[in-house]
Design a protein around this motif. Structure first.
Motif, PDB file in Angstrom:
ATOM      1  N   SER B 247      37.820  36.005  48.362  1.00 16.78           N
ATOM      2  CA  SER B 247      39.058  36.739  48.619  1.00 16.78           C
ATOM      3  C   SER B 247      39.820  36.985  47.322  1.00 16.78           C
ATOM      4  O   SER B 247      40.540  37.965  47.195  1.00 16.78           O
ATOM      5  CB  SER B 247      39.931  35.985  49.619  1.00 16.78           C
ATOM      6  N   ASP B 251      41.179  40.580  46.300  1.00 20.73           N
ATOM      7  CA  ASP B 251      42.575  40.829  45.939  1.00 20.73           C
ATOM      8  C   ASP B 251      42.684  41.393  44.544  1.00 20.73           C
ATOM      9  O   ASP B 251      43.486  42.286  44.275  1.00 20.73           O
ATOM     10  CB  ASP B 251      43.383  39.517  46.012  1.00 20.73           C
ATOM     11  N   GLU B 255      44.267  44.933  43.837  1.00 24.51           N
ATOM     12  CA  GLU B 255      45.453  45.107  42.994  1.00 24.51           C
ATOM     13  C   GLU B 255      45.154  46.026  41.820  1.00 24.51           C
ATOM     14  O   GLU B 255      45.949  46.903  41.476  1.00 24.51           O
ATOM     15  CB  GLU B 255      45.927  43.747  42.479  1.00 24.51           C
TER      16      GLU B 255
END
Lengths: 156, 542
Positions: B247, B251, B255
């Motif tokens: 994860s 992420d 981002e």
């Protein structure tokens, strides 16, 4: 300057009723077939255009490399029995195709071409007026042929 | 309007996505290899977003949200053109293999026009077109003209195990090692840079890594630096989705894409759009360009290389179009591509006059790729006639390539409303002629056979002769003599042809007939044959 020009009169059934190579350039063996292919393919374009305008002289409607097709749509709407071919069913208006004078040329001579078409059209009408001529049949008259070629030399 | 519905459109949406170049130290690669993956392989799955949900504005200030988004990651060593010759050979193999279809279909009667018109597109289109188009597009990757593949950003990756990590970061972006694309003026070397520190938890605590990260942030900026912790397992297998650190990766890439890459691209679109609008569009400017054109471009021109450096207006329009496309602002993309196509035409003419040779094949590939994309857009708008003309335009001296393009053009004519059957037939013949010239006889027969649906009973004598004669010859070449004779018979009544041609027809017919002799099961009675020959100039028979 040697020009290429191929002239065809196409009947309402898309059948050529008169053909002549009228350019001043020497005839090449394979030129005739290329010319027929290009003119034949241009029929699709003429069909599209003929209904959008009432003009008879449609210049430069299609091209292939340096060859350009110009068309003169005659106004004869004599009633005929047309066999409905598959692709005609799609567009009812196809039944009323006109006789078309088509010229394949490589020169840009719009005025000359227009005059040529107009005079040939007059000749064609005279042919139609002949009671012995069956509309839609090939124009076999050598007199017609001579005159068309003379007009080509004059205007093209 | 979304081309995502068509197969090629879907592929384009996946392939024409922003490229991020990855520069990494050997230690980083080692850490990943321990898990059986390269760094790019490890990150790539996390670069595909089905709903990234980023708000954007179009050039006309309409807000919209970006959903599907993808980044393509490449190492710097891969940011260059694939070998053209190899690619060409592969395409040829694809085409040859596709031609090896059922012989039965090849010799059967061509379909009636009414059946043609009633069939669906998927029934009619050869299935290998799609694959071929994709391959053609791929071979045009990373050319200096094709700005889709120019990296929009760069990920610099250093491991926590590396000595002097800050210096390593600076070294990575060493111009000597960068792809030529960035150095020779084909693209703007000022791209988005992002700094990634990779720390393997397996190697110890992340304290040292955090320290390096703060140092990075003070050197390169707080927002441009990230720490990525991975967890190498004892054995070589990498653990999948339910692993906690996966994860982080997701992420991170999310981002990176939503907060850095996309805004950066949007900003670029905005700037370029303003620049382009100011100098290019507008009637007055067009006139000005006509007059002042050559003077303006001279400083940018390099006699041996490309004419369009990244700072030239044409290049800017291209980048603008590509960025707009990748951000799904298709109206803006299309508008810019239209601008370019007129420009390229003018410049091609100028170059020919000046005697400068363009980069030959790569220019053609660029045109092909751009053309195929444009065609896809036209097709989704049902503008088949226009699509056909673009196919025609991207033909080149490369015969096999032209053959396929012409055949695809023919189908466009068939699918247009109303269908242009004569154009369909003509382009099939043009295509078949080129197939024959590249020895793809089966494809030549296939296309001419399809053309016969249209030309079967035509009264245009030269057309008839051409199609029947050639397809007859080709059938004979493959040994289908019965069928060959059937076609050759159609050309015997050819008094309109020249003497030489008539002789050729007769000679070939007799040759083929002779060979087929015993297998010709009385399909044509002798009487019928004689009635054909009667129409000949009998002097030929002597």
């Amino acid at each position: 300057m040697a020009t290429t020009a191929s002239f065809i009169i196409v009947s309402r059934n898309d059948i050529p009723i008169y053909e002549a190579e009228v350019g001043s350039a020497t005839k090449r063996e394979d030129a005739a077939q290329l010319h027929q292919f290009v003119l034949h393919a241009a029929l699709d374009i003429v069909q599209d255009l003929a209904w959008t305008t009432s003009a008879m002289f449609l210049k430069n409607i299609d091209r292939f490399n340096d060859l350009v097709v110009s068309v003169y749509v005659t106004a004869d709407k004599s009633v005929r029995c047309i066999t409905l071919k598959a692709f005609s069913i799609r567009y009812f208006l196809d039944i009323f195709k006109h006789t078309r004078l088509m010229l394949l040329h490589d020169s840009r001579n719009d005025d000359g071409i227009k005059s040529f078409f107009q005079e040939v059209h007059e000749l064609y009408i005279k042919v139609l007026l002949n009671p012995l001529y069956l509309p839609g049949a090939r124009i076999a008259s050598s007199h017609f042929d001579t005159k068309v070629r003379a007009l080509a030399r004059k205007y093209l | 309007m979304d081309p995502a519905g068509t197969p090629l459109g879907k592929m384009l949406l996946e392939e024409i996505t922003p490229v991020v170049m990855v520069l990494r130290t050997p230690s980083v690669e080692e850490a990943c290899v321990k898990n059986g993956l390269s760094f790019v392989e490890m990150l790539s799955p996390f670069c595909n977003f089905s709903n990234i949900d980023v708000p954007l504005r179009t050039s006309s200030d309409q807000p919209y949200r970006l959903h599907k988004f993808k980044l393509r990651l490449f190492y710097e060593s891969d940011v260059r053109q694939p070998n053209i010759e190899v690619a060409k050979e592969r395409l040829k193999q694809v085409i040859t293999k596709a031609g090896e279809k059922e012989n039965l279909e090849l010799i059967s009667d061509p379909p009636q026009v009414s059946n043609l018109l009633d069939s669906s597109k998927s029934e009619l289109l050869p299935s290998w077109f799609e694959y071929l188009n994709k391959e053609l597009i791929r071979t045009a990757s990373f050319s200096e003209h094709e700005t889709f593949d120019h990296p929009v950003g760069c990920l610099l990756v250093v491991s926590s195990k590396d000595e002097q990590p800050i210096n390593r970061f600076i070294d990575l972006f060493n111009t000597n090692k960068l792809p030529s694309l960035l150095n020779d003026g084909a693209m703007d070397p000022k791209i988005l840079k992002h700094y990634l520190l990779v720390h393997d938890n397996h190697d110890g605590s992340s304290e040292k890594a955090s320290k390096i990260l703060s140092e990075m942030k003070s050197t390169f900026g707080t927002n441009e630096c990230h720490l990525l912790c991975i967890n190498s397992s004892q054995d070589a297998k990498m653990e999948h989705q339910d692993d906690p650190w996966a994860s982080y990766l997701k992420d991170l890439m999310h981002e990176f894409s939503s907060k850095h890459v996309i805004p950066y691209m949007e900003q670029k679109v905005r700037i370029l759009n303003q620049q382009v609008s100011a100098t290019r569009r507008g009637f007055r400017n067009q006139i000005k360009n006509l007059w002042w054109r050559k003077g303006k471009d001279d400083p940018n021109e390099m006699p041996s290389g490309s004419m369009y450096t990244f700072s030239s207006i044409e290049s800017q329009i291209r980048v603008l179009g590509d960025h707009a496309f990748m951000l799904h602002d298709y109206e803006l993309a299309l508008a810019n591509y239209r601008l370019i196509s007129t420009d390229y035409k003018l410049d091609k003419a100028w170059k020919r006059y000046a005697g400068v040779q363009k980069l030959g094949s790569s220019g053609q590939q660029n045109a092909t790729r751009c053309g195929l994309w444009w065609i896809e857009m036209l097709k989704t708008r049902d503008q088949y006639k226009e699509a056909a003309s673009v196919y025609f335009r991207i033909c080149s001296e490369e015969l096999l390539h032209s053959a396929v393009m012409l055949e695809q053009a023919s189908y466009c004519y068939l699918f247009s409303k109303p269908p242009m059957l004569y154009k369909y037939g003509f382009h099939l013949v043009l295509s078949g002629d080129r197939y024959r010239k590249t020895d793809q006889i089966k494809h030549a027969i296939r296309t001419y056979r399809s053309a016969l649906s249209v030309y079967r009973e035509t009264t245009w004598s030269y057309i008839r002769d051409h199609v029947h004669f050639h397809i007859g010859q080709w059938y004979a070449l493959l040994g289908f003599h019965d069928v060959a004779v059937r076609h050759m018979l159609q050309v015997l009544a050819c008094s309109h042809q020249s003497k030489a041609t008539q002789e050729l027809f007769l000679r070939d017919f007799l040759q083929i007939f002779q060979v087929s002799g015993f297998s010709f099961h009385g399909l044509v009675s002798l009487g019928q044959m004689l009635s054909y020959i009667k129409q000949f100039d009998l002097s030929l028979c002597i």
